[in-house]
Write a protein that holds these residues in place. Sequence first.
Motif, PDB file in Angstrom:
ATOM      1  N   GLN A 242     -11.961   8.703  -1.953  1.00  0.00           N
ATOM      2  CA  GLN A 242     -10.638   9.314  -2.059  1.00  0.00           C
ATOM      3  C   GLN A 242      -9.612   8.282  -2.517  1.00  0.00           C
ATOM      4  OE1 GLN A 242      -7.860   8.841   0.393  1.00  0.00           O
ATOM      5  NE2 GLN A 242      -6.593  10.131  -0.877  1.00  0.00           N
ATOM      6  N   ASP A 243      -9.641   7.102  -1.936  1.00  0.00           N
ATOM      7  CA  ASP A 243      -8.705   6.054  -2.336  1.00  0.00           C
ATOM      8  C   ASP A 243      -8.977   5.597  -3.773  1.00  0.00           C
ATOM      9  OD1 ASP A 243      -7.632   6.242   0.153  1.00  0.00           O
ATOM     10  OD2 ASP A 243      -8.250   4.261   0.835  1.00  0.00           O
ATOM     11  N   PHE A 244     -10.234   5.476  -4.127  1.00  0.00           N
ATOM     12  CA  PHE A 244     -10.627   5.066  -5.480  1.00  0.00           C
ATOM     13  C   PHE A 244     -10.108   6.076  -6.503  1.00  0.00           C
ATOM     14  CE2 PHE A 244     -13.814   4.674  -8.920  1.00  0.00           C
ATOM     15  CZ  PHE A 244     -13.805   3.303  -9.120  1.00  0.00           C
ATOM     16  N   ALA A 245     -10.300   7.352  -6.224  1.00  0.00           N
ATOM     17  CA  ALA A 245      -9.847   8.403  -7.141  1.00  0.00           C
ATOM     18  C   ALA A 245      -8.321   8.425  -7.247  1.00  0.00           C
ATOM     19  CB  ALA A 245     -10.363   9.766  -6.673  1.00  0.00           C
ATOM     20  N   SER A 246      -7.634   8.251  -6.138  1.00  0.00           N
ATOM     21  CA  SER A 246      -6.170   8.243  -6.155  1.00  0.00           C
ATOM     22  C   SER A 246      -5.638   7.073  -6.968  1.00  0.00           C
ATOM     23  CB  SER A 246      -5.620   8.159  -4.728  1.00  0.00           C
ATOM     24  OG  SER A 246      -6.012   9.261  -3.981  1.00  0.00           O
ATOM     25  N   MET A 247      -6.199   5.900  -6.755  1.00  0.00           N
ATOM     26  CA  MET A 247      -5.736   4.726  -7.499  1.00  0.00           C
ATOM     27  C   MET A 247      -6.080   4.844  -8.979  1.00  0.00           C
ATOM     28  SD  MET A 247      -5.972   1.401  -5.016  1.00  0.00           S
ATOM     29  CE  MET A 247      -7.693   1.141  -5.202  1.00  0.00           C
ATOM     30  N   TYR A 248      -7.243   5.385  -9.298  1.00  0.00           N
ATOM     31  CA  TYR A 248      -7.629   5.564 -10.701  1.00  0.00           C
ATOM     32  C   TYR A 248      -6.685   6.547 -11.396  1.00  0.00           C
ATOM     33  CZ  TYR A 248     -10.412   6.723 -14.811  1.00  0.00           C
ATOM     34  OH  TYR A 248     -10.833   6.940 -16.100  1.00  0.00           O
TER      35      TYR A 248
ATOM     36  N   LEU B  60     -19.118   3.593   8.867  1.00  0.00           N
ATOM     37  CA  LEU B  60     -19.853   3.172   7.682  1.00  0.00           C
ATOM     38  C   LEU B  60     -19.996   4.293   6.657  1.00  0.00           C
ATOM     39  CD1 LEU B  60     -22.612   0.923   9.278  1.00  0.00           C
ATOM     40  CD2 LEU B  60     -20.442   0.247   8.228  1.00  0.00           C
ATOM     41  N   ILE B  61     -20.532   5.421   7.064  1.00  0.00           N
ATOM     42  CA  ILE B  61     -20.763   6.525   6.126  1.00  0.00           C
ATOM     43  C   ILE B  61     -19.440   7.143   5.685  1.00  0.00           C
ATOM     44  CG2 ILE B  61     -21.796   8.820   5.894  1.00  0.00           C
ATOM     45  CD1 ILE B  61     -24.017   7.786   7.816  1.00  0.00           C
ATOM     46  N   GLY B  62     -18.558   7.394   6.650  1.00  0.00           N
ATOM     47  CA  GLY B  62     -17.256   7.981   6.308  1.00  0.00           C
ATOM     48  C   GLY B  62     -16.414   7.046   5.468  1.00  0.00           C
ATOM     49  N   GLY B  63     -16.459   5.757   5.781  1.00  0.00           N
ATOM     50  CA  GLY B  63     -15.675   4.791   5.023  1.00  0.00           C
ATOM     51  C   GLY B  63     -16.098   4.703   3.572  1.00  0.00           C
ATOM     52  N   VAL B  64     -17.399   4.716   3.315  1.00  0.00           N
ATOM     53  CA  VAL B  64     -17.898   4.582   1.945  1.00  0.00           C
ATOM     54  C   VAL B  64     -17.823   5.908   1.196  1.00  0.00           C
ATOM     55  CG1 VAL B  64     -19.956   4.114   0.543  1.00  0.00           C
ATOM     56  CG2 VAL B  64     -19.372   2.615   2.446  1.00  0.00           C
ATOM     57  N   PHE B  65     -18.367   6.970   1.773  1.00  0.00           N
ATOM     58  CA  PHE B  65     -18.522   8.215   1.021  1.00  0.00           C
ATOM     59  C   PHE B  65     -17.333   9.168   1.104  1.00  0.00           C
ATOM     60  CE2 PHE B  65     -22.895   6.794   1.759  1.00  0.00           C
ATOM     61  CZ  PHE B  65     -23.296   6.678   0.435  1.00  0.00           C
TER      62      PHE B  65
ATOM     63  N   ASN C 143      -7.598 -10.422  -5.048  1.00  0.00           N
ATOM     64  CA  ASN C 143      -7.801 -10.506  -3.602  1.00  0.00           C
ATOM     65  C   ASN C 143      -6.651  -9.872  -2.824  1.00  0.00           C
ATOM     66  OD1 ASN C 143     -10.292 -11.878  -3.795  1.00  0.00           O
ATOM     67  ND2 ASN C 143      -9.207 -13.788  -4.179  1.00  0.00           N
ATOM     68  N   VAL C 144      -5.438  -9.961  -3.355  1.00  0.00           N
ATOM     69  CA  VAL C 144      -4.295  -9.328  -2.702  1.00  0.00           C
ATOM     70  C   VAL C 144      -4.444  -7.806  -2.753  1.00  0.00           C
ATOM     71  CG1 VAL C 144      -1.793  -8.982  -2.837  1.00  0.00           C
ATOM     72  CG2 VAL C 144      -2.749 -11.263  -3.148  1.00  0.00           C
ATOM     73  N   VAL C 145      -4.804  -7.293  -3.929  1.00  0.00           N
ATOM     74  CA  VAL C 145      -5.004  -5.849  -4.075  1.00  0.00           C
ATOM     75  C   VAL C 145      -6.143  -5.384  -3.171  1.00  0.00           C
ATOM     76  CG1 VAL C 145      -5.573  -4.000  -5.704  1.00  0.00           C
ATOM     77  CG2 VAL C 145      -4.093  -5.877  -6.429  1.00  0.00           C
ATOM     78  N   PHE C 146      -7.227  -6.146  -3.132  1.00  0.00           N
ATOM     79  CA  PHE C 146      -8.354  -5.808  -2.262  1.00  0.00           C
ATOM     80  C   PHE C 146      -7.915  -5.799  -0.798  1.00  0.00           C
ATOM     81  CE2 PHE C 146     -12.093  -6.851   0.292  1.00  0.00           C
ATOM     82  CZ  PHE C 146     -12.956  -5.855  -0.116  1.00  0.00           C
ATOM     83  N   GLY C 147      -7.085  -6.754  -0.403  1.00  0.00           N
ATOM     84  CA  GLY C 147      -6.584  -6.806   0.972  1.00  0.00           C
ATOM     85  C   GLY C 147      -5.760  -5.587   1.327  1.00  0.00           C
ATOM     86  N   HIS C 148      -4.902  -5.145   0.392  1.00  0.00           N
ATOM     87  CA  HIS C 148      -4.112  -3.931   0.637  1.00  0.00           C
ATOM     88  C   HIS C 148      -5.025  -2.714   0.775  1.00  0.00           C
ATOM     89  CE1 HIS C 148      -0.090  -5.500   0.334  1.00  0.00           C
ATOM     90  NE2 HIS C 148      -0.402  -6.140  -0.778  1.00  0.00           N
ATOM     91  N   GLN C 149      -6.024  -2.633  -0.099  1.00  0.00           N
ATOM     92  CA  GLN C 149      -6.964  -1.510  -0.039  1.00  0.00           C
ATOM     93  C   GLN C 149      -7.755  -1.539   1.257  1.00  0.00           C
ATOM     94  OE1 GLN C 149      -7.269   1.103  -1.706  1.00  0.00           O
ATOM     95  NE2 GLN C 149      -9.154   1.874  -0.872  1.00  0.00           N
ATOM     96  N   PHE C 150      -8.182  -2.714   1.663  1.00  0.00           N
ATOM     97  CA  PHE C 150      -8.947  -2.844   2.901  1.00  0.00           C
ATOM     98  C   PHE C 150      -8.109  -2.403   4.096  1.00  0.00           C
ATOM     99  CE2 PHE C 150     -10.629  -5.236   6.525  1.00  0.00           C
ATOM    100  CZ  PHE C 150     -11.957  -4.840   6.463  1.00  0.00           C
ATOM    101  N   ALA C 151      -6.843  -2.814   4.124  1.00  0.00           N
ATOM    102  CA  ALA C 151      -5.957  -2.415   5.223  1.00  0.00           C
ATOM    103  C   ALA C 151      -5.724  -0.910   5.221  1.00  0.00           C
ATOM    104  CB  ALA C 151      -4.626  -3.159   5.122  1.00  0.00           C
ATOM    105  N   SER C 152      -5.613  -0.317   4.040  1.00  0.00           N
ATOM    106  CA  SER C 152      -5.377   1.128   3.950  1.00  0.00           C
ATOM    107  C   SER C 152      -6.583   1.920   4.451  1.00  0.00           C
ATOM    108  CB  SER C 152      -5.075   1.527   2.502  1.00  0.00           C
ATOM    109  OG  SER C 152      -3.877   0.958   2.078  1.00  0.00           O
ATOM    110  N   ILE C 153      -7.764   1.509   4.065  1.00  0.00           N
ATOM    111  CA  ILE C 153      -8.953   2.264   4.457  1.00  0.00           C
ATOM    112  C   ILE C 153      -9.262   2.058   5.932  1.00  0.00           C
ATOM    113  CG2 ILE C 153     -10.679   0.534   3.829  1.00  0.00           C
ATOM    114  CD1 ILE C 153     -11.025   4.284   3.185  1.00  0.00           C
ATOM    115  N   ALA C 154      -8.899   0.900   6.479  1.00  0.00           N
ATOM    116  CA  ALA C 154      -9.164   0.657   7.900  1.00  0.00           C
ATOM    117  C   ALA C 154      -8.302   1.563   8.768  1.00  0.00           C
ATOM    118  CB  ALA C 154      -8.912  -0.808   8.241  1.00  0.00           C
ATOM    119  N   GLY C 155      -7.037   1.734   8.399  1.00  0.00           N
ATOM    120  CA  GLY C 155      -6.143   2.617   9.137  1.00  0.00           C
ATOM    121  C   GLY C 155      -6.127   2.317  10.621  1.00  0.00           C
ATOM    122  N   ALA C 156      -6.337   3.345  11.402  1.00  0.00           N
ATOM    123  CA  ALA C 156      -6.306   3.206  12.857  1.00  0.00           C
ATOM    124  C   ALA C 156      -7.693   2.896  13.430  1.00  0.00           C
ATOM    125  CB  ALA C 156      -5.758   4.480  13.477  1.00  0.00           C
TER     126      ALA C 156
END
Length: 185
Positions: free
Chosen positions: A99-105, A89-94, A54-67
């Motif tokens: 991009q974040d998923f690929a970077s973390m992987y 919605l579309i930009g956030g998912v696709f 949940n902590v990792v998910f929270g960091h990811q959520f904050a990163s993708i939300a940005g501004a």
Amino acid sequence: MNGITMMVIAILFLGAGYLFYGKWLAKTWGINPKDPTPAYTQQDGVDYVPADTNVVFGHQFASIAGAGPINGPIQAAIFGWVPVLLWILIGGVFFGAVQDFASMYASVKSKGKGIGTIIEMYIGKTGKKLFLLFCWLFCILVVAAFADIVAGTFNGYSDTGATVKANGAVASTSMIFISKLYSLA
């Protein structure tokens, strides 16, 4: 459409993106969720520390939300809520999440290294320098765009939509906020 309906649509769309598109990406890339991450294989108590999901998910959520929470309402006031909702919605998912998923992987597969180091390993020092230059220029662009959007809120508008010379309410609120921050420092 009211705010509750938009929120329900957003939760369903983002949840479906997480469950279905995220699982499809993980399956396509051959990710095994049982493989240990660098937080476990290189645990040192400083840089590599296992964290709750949940902590990792929270960091990811904050990163993708940005501004988004700041710029979203401003953009919605300009363009309407439909384009902004679709973009989030579309930009956030696709775009953003992939991009974040690929970077973390890539980082996990490279023992927790940063993207610059990974680029240097696979492309070379010139590739790393070009990537870092791009990051620096991109940060300047983001800061400039953010500053422009925030500065645009200082414009005043009449009830007919015409621009007026000053928006005292925004300036007053900004001064109160700044003085409050200064008093806390």
